[in-house]
Design a protein around this motif. Structure first.
Motif, PDB file in Angstrom:
ATOM      1  N   ASP A 103       0.817  -1.220   0.000  1.00 15.56           N
ATOM      2  CA  ASP A 103       0.000   0.000   0.000  1.00 15.56           C
ATOM      3  C   ASP A 103       0.850   1.270   0.000  1.00 15.56           C
ATOM      4  OD1 ASP A 103       1.051  -0.190   2.529  1.00 15.56           O
ATOM      5  OD2 ASP A 103      -0.854   0.035   3.603  1.00 15.56           O
ATOM      6  N   GLY A 104       2.168   1.138  -0.044  1.00 19.01           N
ATOM      7  CA  GLY A 104       3.048   2.303  -0.058  1.00 19.01           C
ATOM      8  C   GLY A 104       3.244   2.963   1.284  1.00 19.01           C
ATOM      9  N   SER A 105       2.741   2.371   2.332  1.00 22.40           N
ATOM     10  CA  SER A 105       2.810   3.011   3.650  1.00 22.40           C
ATOM     11  C   SER A 105       4.218   3.023   4.235  1.00 22.40           C
ATOM     12  CB  SER A 105       1.856   2.307   4.627  1.00 22.40           C
ATOM     13  OG  SER A 105       2.232   0.947   4.803  1.00 22.40           O
ATOM     14  N   LYS A 106       5.128   2.227   3.661  1.00 22.69           N
ATOM     15  CA  LYS A 106       6.508   2.192   4.159  1.00 22.69           C
ATOM     16  C   LYS A 106       7.439   3.055   3.293  1.00 22.69           C
ATOM     17  CE  LYS A 106       5.176  -0.796   7.233  1.00 22.69           C
ATOM     18  NZ  LYS A 106       3.769  -0.987   6.789  1.00 22.69           N
ATOM     19  N   ASN A 107       6.865   3.778   2.332  1.00 22.62           N
ATOM     20  CA  ASN A 107       7.653   4.740   1.567  1.00 22.62           C
ATOM     21  C   ASN A 107       7.895   5.994   2.405  1.00 22.62           C
ATOM     22  OD1 ASN A 107       7.491   3.025  -0.633  1.00 22.62           O
ATOM     23  ND2 ASN A 107       5.734   4.085  -1.525  1.00 22.62           N
ATOM     24  N   MET A 108       8.902   6.763   2.042  1.00 20.96           N
ATOM     25  CA  MET A 108       9.061   8.073   2.665  1.00 20.96           C
ATOM     26  C   MET A 108       7.855   8.926   2.298  1.00 20.96           C
ATOM     27  SD  MET A 108      13.121   8.806   1.970  1.00 20.96           S
ATOM     28  CE  MET A 108      13.175  10.322   2.931  1.00 20.96           C
ATOM     29  N   THR A 109       7.409   9.734   3.229  1.00 20.77           N
ATOM     30  CA  THR A 109       6.228  10.576   3.009  1.00 20.77           C
ATOM     31  C   THR A 109       6.627  11.885   2.356  1.00 20.77           C
ATOM     32  OG1 THR A 109       5.147   9.613   4.944  1.00 20.77           O
ATOM     33  CG2 THR A 109       4.275  11.714   4.133  1.00 20.77           C
TER      34      THR A 109
END
Length: 427
Positions: free
Chosen positions: A130-136
């Motif tokens: 879900d992309g939640s571990k990408n840098m924000t």
């Protein structure tokens, strides 16, 4: 009636309560209602010309990475690893294909996407699907004429609407060359033991110029820069949303269009060619304004662009009510010759640099003000009334400061009203 600002235009009276400069509770409100909601400058597009270019920046109290991804898009990434929170990038600037966290070696591409982590078997197969571990990334990032801003308020108006009348003056800076402007690296970093709003006032206060910086004016005079009848004459203008400017003539040189003997003969020929090119492109009137007039611009709350004997970009942030950190950058046309760039840089450092004739004097003045506030608490108000009795404010008046303070006061008053209303509802 505001607690902080008395604005009586019939009596030509404008006063600011000195609590605004010393009260820690006011600073906390400012952080929430101003720095968390206004457009804040992060950098110039010229600083990240290539994919993978990056700069660490602290903006509005946040650690950010100002970077251009491999897709060519400029972003502001929160410089915090989504794993355990450590700073991902520790270098101040550079070019990289990957940002690697020192703590556990999670790695991210230039878009901030997670692309590598040790011992992948310790995580489920759908880890980060879900992309939640990408840098924000900061959601709101917009630019105008190369100047890039971020906003931490998802509901903020567009940057163009926010800039309002300030766009006219940013255009005058950007139009100095048809090939674009560039920031000269590196930045200059320093601190001042004073409230951040004092630096806002000082940055477009021409009234203090001659008494505070007399030594510089004397030196300029020895090089052919004389105080003529129109020197320090001009206009102060409010530009909407707290932005303001003073535009004026001055005895010092301007690399874009005003030569003095101290520049040397080679520079004279270059400046004459610049003027001819500006006239051909914009006509006599606009070319004269670009090349001969000086501008001190404040973009509310904390961006200053001084387009004077050189171009300085300054941004600053309050750490304490009486302590600010300042970052300063020199801005120049891309296509300058090395010799002429040296002339411009000498002008910048001589007056605008941290060790120049202006900045140490200004910092001393601001720290003396701060000391005066703290040690004379019985004196409650500052006077910011100069020029209220004129139909058209002069550059040495204080209309530009009043524009800043009216916007500041509006935001603070709304915030305190909400706080009071919330307290009544709670009871």
């Amino acid at each position: 009636m505001s607690k902080y600002v008395q604005d009586d235009q019939q009596k030509y009276l404008f006063k600011v309560n000195r609590k605004a400069f010393i009260d820690p509770e006011i600073l906390e409100i400012e952080r929430k209602e101003i720095f968390d909601k206004c457009w804040l400058y992060i950098g110039h597009e010229s600083e990240v010309p290539n994919s993978g270019d990056f700069h660490r920046r602290k903006v509005g109290g946040r650690n950010l990475l100002f970077t251009r991804g491999s897709d060519g898009v400029i972003r502001a990434l929160y410089n915090s690893c989504p794993h355990r929170g450590a700073l991902v990038c520790r270098e101040g600037k550079g070019n990289s294909k990957v940002f690697r966290c020192f703590y556990h070696a999670w790695s991210f591409n230039t878009q901030g996407e997670l692309v590598g982590l040790p011992d992948k078997s310790g995580f489920p197969e759908d880890h980060n699907c879900d992309g939640s571990k990408n840098m924000t990334a900061v959601k709101r990032l917009e630019s105008y004429r190369g100047f890039v801003f971020v906003n931490f308020d998802d509901n903020a108006i567009s940057l163009e609407d926010y800039l309002a009348g300030a766009k006219e003056y940013l255009d005058l800076v950007a139009d100095q060359t048809e090939v674009g402007m560039e920031v000269l690296q590196d930045s200059q970093e320093y601190s001042v033991r004073a409230n951040w709003k004092l630096l806002c006032e000082n940055s477009f206060d021409l009234y203090h110029g001659v008494p505070t910086h007399k030594t510089y004016f004397d030196i300029v005079a020895t090089r052919g820069g004389l105080m003529e009848k129109d020197s320090l004459m001009g206009e102060a203008r409010a530009l909407g949303n707290g932005h303001a400017v003073m535009e004026y003539y001055a005895p010092w040189p301007r690399p874009i269009g005003k030569w003095i003997e101290g520049y040397g003969e080679e520079a004279k020929e270059i400046i004459d060619k610049i003027n001819a090119r500006l006239i051909e492109k914009f006509g006599e009137e606009r070319a004269h304004r670009i090349s001969k007039k000086n501008r001190n611009i404040l973009i509310f709350p904390n961006l200053v662009i001084n387009d004077i004997m050189a171009i300085a970009i300054r941004t600053f942030y309050p750490i304490e009510p009486d302590y600010i950190q300042v970052s300063a950058y020199a801005l120049s046309p891309i296509n300058e010759t090395d010799g002429f760039r040296e002339v411009r840089n000498d002008s910048y450092l001589e007056f605008l640099g941290p060790g120049g004739f202006a900045t140490p004097d200004d910092n001393e003045a601001l720290e003396l003000c701060q000391e005066g506030f703290l040690n004379s608490k019985e004196v409650e108000w500052n006077d910011v009334s100069k020029g209220m009795n004129r139909e058209i404010s002069q550059a040495t008046d204080e209309e530009q400061m009043r524009a800043f303070w009216r916007e500041w006061d509006k935001r603070m008053t709304i915030a305190e009203s909400k706080k009071e209303e919330a307290g009544r509802v709670k009871v």
